[in-house]
Design an enzyme around this catalytic site. Sequence first.
Site, PDB file in Angstrom:
ATOM      1  N   ASP A  38       0.832  -1.210   0.000  1.00 16.61           N
ATOM      2  CA  ASP A  38       0.000   0.000   0.000  1.00 16.61           C
ATOM      3  C   ASP A  38       0.862   1.255   0.000  1.00 16.61           C
ATOM      4  O   ASP A  38       0.553   2.252  -0.654  1.00 16.61           O
ATOM      5  CB  ASP A  38      -0.908   0.024   1.237  1.00 16.61           C
ATOM      6  CG  ASP A  38      -2.109  -0.896   1.094  1.00 16.61           C
ATOM      7  OD1 ASP A  38      -2.434  -1.274  -0.048  1.00 16.61           O
ATOM      8  OD2 ASP A  38      -2.717  -1.228   2.125  1.00 16.61           O
ATOM      9  N   SER A  83     -11.978  -1.528  -7.468  1.00 18.76           N
ATOM     10  CA  SER A  83     -11.285  -1.483  -6.172  1.00 18.76           C
ATOM     11  C   SER A  83     -11.339  -0.053  -5.658  1.00 18.76           C
ATOM     12  O   SER A  83     -11.445   0.900  -6.443  1.00 18.76           O
ATOM     13  CB  SER A  83      -9.838  -1.950  -6.304  1.00 18.76           C
ATOM     14  OG  SER A  83      -9.116  -1.092  -7.155  1.00 18.76           O
ATOM     15  N   LYS A 115     -13.805  -2.833   6.776  1.00 17.47           N
ATOM     16  CA  LYS A 115     -13.141  -3.415   5.598  1.00 17.47           C
ATOM     17  C   LYS A 115     -12.517  -4.747   6.024  1.00 17.47           C
ATOM     18  O   LYS A 115     -11.482  -4.771   6.683  1.00 17.47           O
ATOM     19  CB  LYS A 115     -12.085  -2.462   5.052  1.00 17.47           C
ATOM     20  CG  LYS A 115     -11.466  -2.931   3.740  1.00 17.47           C
ATOM     21  CD  LYS A 115     -10.499  -1.894   3.195  1.00 17.47           C
ATOM     22  CE  LYS A 115      -9.950  -2.333   1.840  1.00 17.47           C
ATOM     23  NZ  LYS A 115      -9.143  -3.575   1.938  1.00 17.47           N
ATOM     24  N   GLU A 170     -17.074 -10.502   0.886  1.00 18.29           N
ATOM     25  CA  GLU A 170     -15.707 -10.865   1.249  1.00 18.29           C
ATOM     26  C   GLU A 170     -15.703 -12.223   1.931  1.00 18.29           C
ATOM     27  O   GLU A 170     -16.395 -12.434   2.940  1.00 18.29           O
ATOM     28  CB  GLU A 170     -15.130  -9.807   2.192  1.00 18.29           C
ATOM     29  CG  GLU A 170     -13.629  -9.744   2.205  1.00 18.29           C
ATOM     30  CD  GLU A 170     -13.045  -8.971   1.028  1.00 18.29           C
ATOM     31  OE1 GLU A 170     -11.818  -8.973   0.872  1.00 18.29           O
ATOM     32  OE2 GLU A 170     -13.829  -8.358   0.264  1.00 18.29           O
ATOM     33  N   LYS A 284     -18.879   5.062   2.138  1.00 11.66           N
ATOM     34  CA  LYS A 284     -19.677   5.181   0.909  1.00 11.66           C
ATOM     35  C   LYS A 284     -20.723   6.283   1.070  1.00 11.66           C
ATOM     36  O   LYS A 284     -21.330   6.419   2.141  1.00 11.66           O
ATOM     37  CB  LYS A 284     -20.408   3.864   0.604  1.00 11.66           C
ATOM     38  CG  LYS A 284     -19.501   2.664   0.382  1.00 11.66           C
ATOM     39  CD  LYS A 284     -20.328   1.396   0.207  1.00 11.66           C
ATOM     40  CE  LYS A 284     -19.448   0.163   0.075  1.00 11.66           C
ATOM     41  NZ  LYS A 284     -20.235  -1.089   0.047  1.00 11.66           N
ATOM     42  N   LYS A 308      -7.803   3.300   5.553  1.00 11.09           N
ATOM     43  CA  LYS A 308      -6.987   2.227   6.118  1.00 11.09           C
ATOM     44  C   LYS A 308      -6.573   2.543   7.560  1.00 11.09           C
ATOM     45  O   LYS A 308      -6.387   3.700   7.924  1.00 11.09           O
ATOM     46  CB  LYS A 308      -5.729   2.017   5.272  1.00 11.09           C
ATOM     47  CG  LYS A 308      -5.979   1.439   3.873  1.00 11.09           C
ATOM     48  CD  LYS A 308      -6.513   0.025   3.960  1.00 11.09           C
ATOM     49  CE  LYS A 308      -6.435  -0.732   2.654  1.00 11.09           C
ATOM     50  NZ  LYS A 308      -5.121  -1.241   2.339  1.00 11.09           N
ATOM     51  N   CYS A 405      33.106  11.286  19.414  1.00  7.82           N
ATOM     52  CA  CYS A 405      33.706  10.458  20.461  1.00  7.82           C
ATOM     53  C   CYS A 405      34.615  11.258  21.381  1.00  7.82           C
ATOM     54  O   CYS A 405      35.049  10.770  22.425  1.00  7.82           O
ATOM     55  CB  CYS A 405      34.501   9.310  19.836  1.00  7.82           C
ATOM     56  SG  CYS A 405      33.465   7.935  19.315  1.00  7.82           S
ATOM     57  N   CYS A 422      33.642   4.206  21.125  1.00  7.65           N
ATOM     58  CA  CYS A 422      34.632   5.269  21.236  1.00  7.65           C
ATOM     59  C   CYS A 422      35.767   4.799  22.144  1.00  7.65           C
ATOM     60  O   CYS A 422      35.516   4.188  23.187  1.00  7.65           O
ATOM     61  CB  CYS A 422      34.015   6.528  21.840  1.00  7.65           C
ATOM     62  SG  CYS A 422      32.613   7.196  20.933  1.00  7.65           S
TER      63      CYS A 422
END
Length: 550
Positions: A38, A83, A115, A170, A284, A308, A405, A422
């Site tokens: 993604d 999609s 989702k 799904e 939606k 997401k 250092c 160091c």
Amino acid sequence: MVPKEVKTRYENLKKTVDRHRYNYHVLNREEVTEEALDSLKKELVDIEKEYPELITPDSPTQRVAGEPLDSFKKIKHKVLQWSFNDAFDREDLESFDSRVEKALGKSSEYTAELKIDGLHVVLEYQKGVLVSAATRGDGKVGEDVTVNVRTIESVPLRLEKEVDIIVEGEIWLSKENFEKLNEKQKKEGKPLYANPRNVAAGTIRQLDPKIVAERKLDVFIYDISMGDCPGTQEEELEYLKELGFKVNPHYKLCKTVDEIISFWESFEKKKDKEIYWIDGVVIKVNKKSDQENLGYTGKSPRFAIALKFPAEQVTTVVEDIVLQVGRTGVLTPVAHLRPVLVAGSTVSRATLHNEDEIKRLDVRIGDTVILQKAGDIIPDIVEVLTEMRTGKEKRFIFPKKVKECGGDGTIERVPGQAAWRCVNKDSFAQQKRKFYHFVSKKAYDIDGLGPKVIDQLLEESLISTYDDIFTLKKGDLLSLPRFAEKSVDNLILSIEKSKEVTLPRFIISLSIPQVGEETAYDLAEHFGNLEKIKEASVSELQGIDGVGDV
């Protein structure tokens, strides 16, 4: 005119996204996480937004998924499969809302639905009887998986009404069944499955329906793509339940962006309590007539977007690798990154641990890498995407000396370990004291950045020079122990306010030997600005009252 380096990166992104999308959607094989993919896709979209002349028909942004497998009969979809475009934060969602309002000339209500992380399926019913089930495929042609889908108990073979209808949903595998499958794999000495989405996809493509039945897949239906449909998305979900479909119970009608964000945030916190995997919320436009008026782009509906959840893995670019000194003098290589949002925070640094880890990863300055954050203070680089290389990347070589250092800066490799340190054992203590002084009231006066916080930042390699303080991001600080969001906001504000200081306070902050508060004011008054001080000769400096042998 598109810069050459942008063209090169764009072509590499296209090839990389195409390869991983093909592995994921067609071969059912995941080489990188969906979150990392993604992130690559988002960068590709961002480049195309800035340079639309680069867009070609073969861009991954112009298609839905890969080609269907040859081992199944093909089904041509009666309705094109789309999609969703992705959103990742409030700003993305507000942009979507603005586009909708501008196109419709009015504000809209939205439905917010979970989702589900599974496999998209298209079911056709004639006179209420299931006649076919297909995968999305390339959006035009899918795979005929009717026999396998019939084994899923939650898919009705006959509806409550004798209707001609095509629905979408799904297919998913429960967390419990996923764990049982992996226990079986372990006992049989076979590789463990990576995630339930891949198992669901692989299962529905099994040629033997008995194996499909044994795995107890499930399904949620959420859309009517052909057939009589109520006037709103909310009513559509209720109608699907009336027909006998299993519909996810967690959806909400939202009138504002704030309500959507509240729904999204609530499930981001409690998603792990559900028996299935969730990777975001689908938004939606509620009114169907408005959906029709908004229509589609070449690949996505204009009336919907997928918001997401914050990713645990993303991709970014290594802009530099620097050595930072730890409490014991051990040198930690830290990658300075192109800032990126991961797990809800903006991150600009990642630890590379030691020289051996750099060699193991073969990470170079300029590389595109996968960044992972799973509760650690600083995220880890887990993989280099070598296919993204242009040839300009630079290997990091440990130097012989490191200025931070102290002393002559000599460093040495700790016998029997991968660490370098160091030689001068006092360097870190000096470094801490200088930082304490830099942020003190007489210098930059950064409220909230006391010794304990400075110690944390140094120990976690978030800062090694004064400049680093002013590049700290909210995400860097939120990951520190005992740091709440409000305290982080206050500290970031304090750092921002301190960026401008008077010349005397700036001189004080530098911890110049023998230059105290009074001398700093004398230097500032005499020269007036920093450039003149930098250009002054030693004798000119020593001639000022109070400066002496500086």
